[in-house]
Write an enzyme that holds these catalytic residues in place. Structure first.
Site, mmCIF file in Angstrom:
data_model
loop_
_atom_site.group_PDB
_atom_site.id
_atom_site.type_symbol
_atom_site.label_atom_id
_atom_site.label_comp_id
_atom_site.label_asym_id
_atom_site.label_seq_id
_atom_site.Cartn_x
_atom_site.Cartn_y
_atom_site.Cartn_z
ATOM 1 N N HIS A 90 0.849 -1.193 0.000
ATOM 2 C CA HIS A 90 0.000 0.000 0.000
ATOM 3 C C HIS A 90 0.889 1.250 0.000
ATOM 4 O O HIS A 90 1.906 1.290 0.683
ATOM 5 C CB HIS A 90 -0.924 -0.010 1.216
ATOM 6 C CG HIS A 90 -2.029 0.988 1.100
ATOM 7 N ND1 HIS A 90 -1.825 2.336 1.258
ATOM 8 C CD2 HIS A 90 -3.342 0.830 0.799
ATOM 9 C CE1 HIS A 90 -2.972 2.973 1.067
ATOM 10 N NE2 HIS A 90 -3.909 2.080 0.790
ATOM 11 N N GLU A 159 -3.784 1.481 -7.425
ATOM 12 C CA GLU A 159 -4.235 2.626 -6.633
ATOM 13 C C GLU A 159 -3.328 3.830 -6.885
ATOM 14 O O GLU A 159 -2.292 3.975 -6.206
ATOM 15 C CB GLU A 159 -4.176 2.286 -5.140
ATOM 16 C CG GLU A 159 -5.004 1.085 -4.721
ATOM 17 C CD GLU A 159 -5.313 1.144 -3.238
ATOM 18 O OE1 GLU A 159 -6.502 1.164 -2.915
ATOM 19 O OE2 GLU A 159 -4.383 1.194 -2.423
#
Ligand code: PEP
Length: 238
Positions: A90, A159
């Site tokens: 992430h 993302e």
């Protein structure tokens, strides 16, 4: 179709329990073919078999069974919760927590060794996006360095960093272009999108041919809102 909620450092153990109970009750009554995952804070983990319709995962772990890793959590501790699903890569861990690609690849290898399911996050910063599609893809492929893309229990969450938590999602056309390019090398790996997904943009994003679901932060923090997103995703699949 995977719909995953990433709580980050939000919710207490008590509010996570209420959230999971409400979500599980909803999923009991509402038949969906979506795979629903929730990644709570580590302090709010519950046993993975407690909620029949929800798979619980860990936002983070240290690539070791146990040992001298102050502040971290290893496979032994995750095992206590029966957790077998993890987030790796992430951007908040890459950028804010300074996890290097080398360390991320080590985490990936460890998760693979344990047979865990991995949601592997990649995404470019704004200055790279401003340099165009080729630059974006070069950046994204570099985020696979050292990673075994043939592992059959991983999916990728694209993302864009500039879209996370900003309220500004990437455009469906740009998402499609990136996911299609990823698909050309990743073949059967499920590809998710994450970055300011909400009730307004979800259906146009998950309708994209290469999109296999979404990783959602802010819009999934409220259980009723997440249930609404699950209903939207289900309608797209019909
Ligand atoms: C995330 O944290 O993975 C994320 C996509 O957050 P948000 O939906 O809030 O942009």
């Amino acid at each position: 179709m995977i719909l995953a909620a990433n709580f980050k450092a939000n919710h207490t153990r008590e509010s996570t329990a209420s959230y999971l109970e409400a979500l599980n009750l909803f999923l009991d009554a509402y038949q969906t073919s979506c795979d629903v995952r929730v990644f709570p804070a580590i302090s709010s983990l519950f046993r993975d078999d407690l909620y029949s319709h929800i798979k619980l995962g860990a936002q983070n772990f240290y690539p070791a069974v146990s040992g001298a890793y102050t502040g971290e959590i290893g496979a032994q501790q995750l095992g206590e919760f029966g957790v077998k699903s993890v987030l790796i890569g992430h951007s908040e861990r890459r950028v804010t927590l300074k996890e290097t690609q080398e360390f991320i690849a080590k985490k990936f290898a460890f998760a693979k060794e344990n047979g865990w399911e991995i949601i592997y996050c990649i995404g470019e910063p704004k200055d790279v996006r401003d340099n165009g599609f080729e630059a974006v893809m070069e950046y994204l492929w570099s985020e696979f360095d050292g990673v075994d893309i043939d592992y059959d229990r991983f999916c990728v969450a694209y993302e864009p960093i500039w879209a996370i938590g900003t309220g500004v999602s990437a455009k469906a056309l740009d998402i499609a272009q990136v996911l299609d390019a990823l698909k050309s090398r990743l073949h059967s790996t499920a590809l998710l999108y994450g970055g300011s997904v909400n009730a307004e943009n979800l259906s146009s994003i998950i309708s994209l041919t290469s999109c296999g679901g979404a990783l959602i932060g802010n819009a999934a923090l409220d259980a009723a809102n997440f249930c609404k997103l699950i209903q939207i995703a289900q309608n797209v699949q019909k």
